[in-house]
Enzyme design. Sequence first.
Site, mmCIF file in Angstrom:
data_model
loop_
_atom_site.group_PDB
_atom_site.id
_atom_site.type_symbol
_atom_site.label_atom_id
_atom_site.label_comp_id
_atom_site.label_asym_id
_atom_site.label_seq_id
_atom_site.Cartn_x
_atom_site.Cartn_y
_atom_site.Cartn_z
ATOM 1 C CD GLU A 112 -4.768 2.581 3.249
ATOM 2 O OE1 GLU A 112 -5.917 2.541 2.987
ATOM 3 O OE2 GLU A 112 -4.094 2.384 4.253
ATOM 4 C CB THR A 168 -5.071 0.394 -4.331
ATOM 5 O OG1 THR A 168 -5.409 -0.118 -2.957
ATOM 6 C CG2 THR A 168 -3.638 0.580 -4.441
ATOM 7 C CB SER A 227 -26.789 6.387 19.594
ATOM 8 O OG SER A 227 -25.438 6.562 19.695
ATOM 9 N N GLY A 250 -9.977 6.775 10.921
ATOM 10 C CA GLY A 250 -9.608 5.996 9.983
ATOM 11 C C GLY A 250 -9.869 4.529 10.208
ATOM 12 C CB SER A 304 -18.879 5.670 8.396
ATOM 13 O OG SER A 304 -18.244 6.742 8.811
ATOM 14 C CD GLU A 308 -19.414 6.223 4.170
ATOM 15 O OE1 GLU A 308 -19.751 5.164 4.755
ATOM 16 O OE2 GLU A 308 -18.500 7.178 4.535
ATOM 17 C CG ASP A 338 -13.138 1.950 4.307
ATOM 18 O OD1 ASP A 338 -12.366 1.361 4.327
ATOM 19 O OD2 ASP A 338 -13.745 3.025 4.563
ATOM 20 C CE1 TYR A 396 -10.472 8.299 -0.131
ATOM 21 C CE2 TYR A 396 -12.208 8.943 -1.397
ATOM 22 C CZ TYR A 396 -11.511 7.927 -0.763
ATOM 23 O OH TYR A 396 -11.818 6.640 -1.005
HETATM 24 C C1 GLA Z 1 -11.122 5.462 2.923
HETATM 25 C C2 GLA Z 1 -12.108 5.001 1.950
HETATM 26 C C3 GLA Z 1 -11.762 3.686 1.481
HETATM 27 C C4 GLA Z 1 -10.177 3.804 0.751
HETATM 28 C C5 GLA Z 1 -9.422 4.251 1.791
HETATM 29 C C6 GLA Z 1 -8.074 4.774 1.135
HETATM 30 O O1 GLA Z 1 -10.694 4.641 4.080
HETATM 31 O O2 GLA Z 1 -13.265 4.953 2.768
HETATM 32 O O3 GLA Z 1 -12.657 3.573 0.554
HETATM 33 O O4 GLA Z 1 -10.231 4.582 -0.309
HETATM 34 O O5 GLA Z 1 -9.841 5.618 2.327
HETATM 35 O O6 GLA Z 1 -7.501 3.621 0.939
#
Ligand code: GLA
Length: 382
Positions: free
Chosen positions: A34, A36, A68, A123, A127, A159, A171, A220
Amino acid sequence: MELLNRVMEAFRQRFGMPPWYVVRAPGRVNLIGEHTDYNDGFVLPMAIDRAVWIALSPLTGPYVTAYSLDFDGMAEFALNDLRHTASGWAEYLKGVAWALQEAGYPLHGWRGVLSGDVPIGAGLSSSAALEMAVARAFAAVSSWEWKPQEMALLCQRAENQWVGVNCGIMDQMISARGKAGHALLLDCRSLEGTLVPLPPATAVVILDTATRRGLADSAYNERRAQCEAAARHFGVPALRDVTLEQFAAKADGLDEVTRRRARHVITENARTLQACEAMQRGDAAQLGALMQASHASLRDDFEVSSWELDVMVACAMEHPACYGARMTGAGFGGCAVALVQAEGAQEFAAQIAATYQARTQRVPAVYISQAADGADVVVMPT
Ligand code: GLA
């Protein structure tokens, strides 16, 4: 299947004929690794059995008309005249169209109906799932070859630059490249991926705290800046390049907060590689222990957990069926992930929901999840 039928039926009702294509792209849960990805490091996510689905047919003109079901709203735009309007889900569609065209992909118009079951803002990368589904839709109607890795990079660009969220590559990559029954060890520098099967007789349980991220974006970006500052201190392009020994030798020159941020990233990279090895051996206990250590590091060194996430992880760990649990995703709210004994998973889910609610007065959502395939075309013309 439920959502497949739902989007097909809604398309038929709206347009009076069946769609040519149905595409889907999954959300994800990260098992370990995470914060990383933007340090050129390692992540170990899996795609989940929750996805965004689009039923669509090509249009003759350069237009997209998408309805949608979840937002009960329409997105309509011209591919040769893309502009930002209000924020919201339609911007993801435009952003993907923009990034694909910027990269030289000719786009055909389409009309379609969308729906998904990736909880939004939890989380679990709703998206990225939407972006990848839209890219898959464009590839289908525009008849160019689907290249998962390149598409993931372009969706990340959408994004970052169209929607304006400064995410890493994890993601989109896992939504594009996931494989049923497997997690993906991804080297976020080379983008080389290794599929690793989930340990036998285990289940992955996602535990949604029912809290949302709040000030997450600024926090972030602040974490990213701290990591970049630490990398400069060590004289390397990214924290990925710093070993534990180099860290120990040179960490003293960092201020206390930056030192802890760097220590999280450097130890998390090591844990993620160890977790992959543990999975390859089928060693659930070791994987669980590493997840536990990851949570402590995110809580104490990187400081992206929250009281509710800590309570959820504690509830999970108290249960005898649990090998390990941690917060997952960016943090500050959202979900935890637990690795549990498969045969105890149902009982675990019920028990954790009750204990968490008793301790926090919040009603959590609990999903026993299967690792799923990445973005694909489910229905196409015969
Ligand atoms: C979000 C971001 C990812 C990553 C995580 C943390 O989900 O979209 O790219 O940085 O946070 O690991």
